[in-house]
Design a protein around this motif. Structure first.
Motif, PDB file in Angstrom:
ATOM      1  N   GLU A  25       1.298  -1.072  -0.056  1.00 32.69           N
ATOM      2  CA  GLU A  25      -0.229  -0.307  -0.056  1.00 32.69           C
ATOM      3  C   GLU A  25       0.753   1.444  -0.605  1.00 32.69           C
ATOM      4  O   GLU A  25       2.079   1.494   0.687  1.00 32.69           O
ATOM      5  CB  GLU A  25      -0.962  -0.141   1.395  1.00 32.69           C
ATOM      6  CG  GLU A  25      -1.857  -1.361   1.116  1.00 32.69           C
ATOM      7  CD  GLU A  25      -2.792  -1.129   0.247  1.00 32.69           C
ATOM      8  OE1 GLU A  25      -3.141  -0.273   0.300  1.00 32.69           O
ATOM      9  OE2 GLU A  25      -3.490  -2.864   0.455  1.00 32.69           O
ATOM     10  N   HIS A  26       0.659   2.256  -1.100  1.00 31.40           N
ATOM     11  CA  HIS A  26       0.798   3.722  -0.485  1.00 31.40           C
ATOM     12  C   HIS A  26       0.363   4.555   0.176  1.00 31.40           C
ATOM     13  O   HIS A  26       1.453   5.463   0.696  1.00 31.40           O
ATOM     14  CB  HIS A  26       0.964   4.048  -2.024  1.00 31.40           C
ATOM     15  CG  HIS A  26       1.452   3.598  -3.374  1.00 31.40           C
ATOM     16  ND1 HIS A  26       3.441   3.276  -3.376  1.00 31.40           N
ATOM     17  CD2 HIS A  26       1.331   2.632  -3.711  1.00 31.40           C
ATOM     18  CE1 HIS A  26       3.495   2.038  -4.262  1.00 31.40           C
ATOM     19  NE2 HIS A  26       2.595   1.609  -5.000  1.00 31.40           N
ATOM     20  N   ARG A  27      -0.656   4.509   1.040  1.00 29.46           N
ATOM     21  CA  ARG A  27      -1.150   5.587   1.693  1.00 29.46           C
ATOM     22  C   ARG A  27      -1.744   4.224   2.590  1.00 29.46           C
ATOM     23  O   ARG A  27      -2.982   3.726   2.012  1.00 29.46           O
ATOM     24  CB  ARG A  27      -2.346   6.322   0.484  1.00 29.46           C
ATOM     25  CG  ARG A  27      -1.838   6.947  -0.167  1.00 29.46           C
ATOM     26  CD  ARG A  27      -2.737   7.937  -1.006  1.00 29.46           C
ATOM     27  NE  ARG A  27      -2.256   8.462  -2.614  1.00 29.46           N
ATOM     28  CZ  ARG A  27      -1.943   9.630  -2.104  1.00 29.46           C
ATOM     29  NH1 ARG A  27      -2.357  10.425  -1.182  1.00 29.46           N
ATOM     30  NH2 ARG A  27      -1.366  10.847  -3.335  1.00 29.46           N
ATOM     31  N   ILE A  28      -1.662   4.513   3.551  1.00 35.97           N
ATOM     32  CA  ILE A  28      -2.075   3.665   4.664  1.00 35.97           C
ATOM     33  C   ILE A  28      -2.399   4.803   5.581  1.00 35.97           C
ATOM     34  O   ILE A  28      -2.242   5.704   6.116  1.00 35.97           O
ATOM     35  CB  ILE A  28      -1.059   3.636   6.059  1.00 35.97           C
ATOM     36  CG1 ILE A  28      -0.008   2.366   5.116  1.00 35.97           C
ATOM     37  CG2 ILE A  28      -1.855   2.736   6.523  1.00 35.97           C
ATOM     38  CD1 ILE A  28       1.497   1.605   5.562  1.00 35.97           C
ATOM     39  N   LEU A  29      -4.393   5.034   4.844  1.00 38.27           N
ATOM     40  CA  LEU A  29      -4.728   6.060   5.647  1.00 38.27           C
ATOM     41  C   LEU A  29      -6.239   5.590   6.437  1.00 38.27           C
ATOM     42  O   LEU A  29      -6.527   6.844   6.995  1.00 38.27           O
ATOM     43  CB  LEU A  29      -5.387   7.180   4.290  1.00 38.27           C
ATOM     44  CG  LEU A  29      -3.937   7.767   4.359  1.00 38.27           C
ATOM     45  CD1 LEU A  29      -4.430   8.425   2.921  1.00 38.27           C
ATOM     46  CD2 LEU A  29      -3.138   9.069   4.950  1.00 38.27           C
ATOM     47  N   ASP A  30      -6.942   4.858   6.144  1.00 44.33           N
ATOM     48  CA  ASP A  30      -7.846   4.321   6.567  1.00 44.33           C
ATOM     49  C   ASP A  30      -8.092   3.176   8.012  1.00 44.33           C
ATOM     50  O   ASP A  30      -7.137   2.268   7.345  1.00 44.33           O
ATOM     51  CB  ASP A  30      -9.051   3.591   5.497  1.00 44.33           C
ATOM     52  CG  ASP A  30      -8.909   3.010   4.516  1.00 44.33           C
ATOM     53  OD1 ASP A  30      -8.993   1.658   4.893  1.00 44.33           O
ATOM     54  OD2 ASP A  30      -8.072   2.711   4.045  1.00 44.33           O
ATOM     55  N   GLU A  31      -9.068   2.897   8.069  1.00 48.81           N
ATOM     56  CA  GLU A  31      -9.476   1.589   9.472  1.00 48.81           C
ATOM     57  C   GLU A  31      -8.740   0.631   9.114  1.00 48.81           C
ATOM     58  O   GLU A  31      -8.195  -0.338   9.515  1.00 48.81           O
ATOM     59  CB  GLU A  31     -10.029   2.269  10.380  1.00 48.81           C
ATOM     60  CG  GLU A  31     -10.325   1.472  11.962  1.00 48.81           C
ATOM     61  CD  GLU A  31     -11.088   2.081  12.669  1.00 48.81           C
ATOM     62  OE1 GLU A  31     -11.186   0.828  13.551  1.00 48.81           O
ATOM     63  OE2 GLU A  31     -11.959   2.777  12.815  1.00 48.81           O
ATOM     64  N   LEU A  32      -9.526   0.438   7.767  1.00 47.41           N
ATOM     65  CA  LEU A  32     -10.010  -0.883   7.087  1.00 47.41           C
ATOM     66  C   LEU A  32      -8.279  -1.161   6.868  1.00 47.41           C
ATOM     67  O   LEU A  32      -7.968  -2.402   7.207  1.00 47.41           O
ATOM     68  CB  LEU A  32     -10.795  -0.998   6.005  1.00 47.41           C
ATOM     69  CG  LEU A  32     -10.447  -2.380   5.384  1.00 47.41           C
ATOM     70  CD1 LEU A  32     -11.500  -2.979   6.084  1.00 47.41           C
ATOM     71  CD2 LEU A  32     -11.543  -2.410   4.174  1.00 47.41           C
ATOM     72  N   THR A  33      -7.709  -1.171   6.329  1.00 50.10           N
ATOM     73  CA  THR A  33      -5.627  -1.224   5.576  1.00 50.10           C
ATOM     74  C   THR A  33      -5.542  -0.849   6.705  1.00 50.10           C
ATOM     75  O   THR A  33      -4.650  -2.355   7.166  1.00 50.10           O
ATOM     76  CB  THR A  33      -5.773   0.231   4.200  1.00 50.10           C
ATOM     77  OG1 THR A  33      -7.029   0.269   3.725  1.00 50.10           O
ATOM     78  CG2 THR A  33      -4.237   0.006   3.944  1.00 50.10           C
TER      79      THR A  33
END
Length: 124
Positions: A25-33
């Motif tokens: 993942e390049h963007r680890i921004l949301d709770e699910l990720t």
């Protein structure tokens, strides 16, 4: 024959005695990720052959503070089994997240994967 686990969101391999993880993942921004990555990271740390764990953040350009809690738990998990934990190749924006929370003071960080592997391999 031992079947190694398959990780959907992480690249995992060994170099010397260091288990290296790279993020898909390049963007680890949301709770699910964050939760998916956390579960997979804990699974890596639980492996019997994982005594030295290096997370390479080269592909990550955004990181939420939610992920920091997962990383702290991962650090504790590694310490509880007598292991080592370090990070490398953090983008300036990601490094800033660590600095703003003072986590850069308690987690070993290296500029390059080569330097990190060399440092971790030298440790008992």
């Amino acid at each position: 024959m031992t079947v190694s686990p398959v990780y959907r969101h992480l690249g995992v391999w060994k170099e010397k005695d260091v288990t290296i993880v790279r993020f898909g993942e390049h963007r680890i921004l949301d709770e699910l990720t964050v939760n998916k990555l956390g579960d997979e990271l804990y699974s890596v740390a639980d492996r019997a052959d994982c005594k030295k764990l290096l997370l390479n953040f080269a592909s990550v350009d955004h990181l939420t503070t939610l992920m920091l809690g997962k990383l702290l738990m991962l650090r504790r998990k590694m310490e509880s089994k007598g292991g080592k934990f370090a990070l490398c190749e953090l983008e300036p924006r990601v490094r800033e997240v660590f600095a703003s929370t003072n986590l850069d003071k308690i987690v070993a960080m290296y500029d390059s994967e080569v330097d990190a592997v060399r440092a971790l391999s030298a440790q008992p």
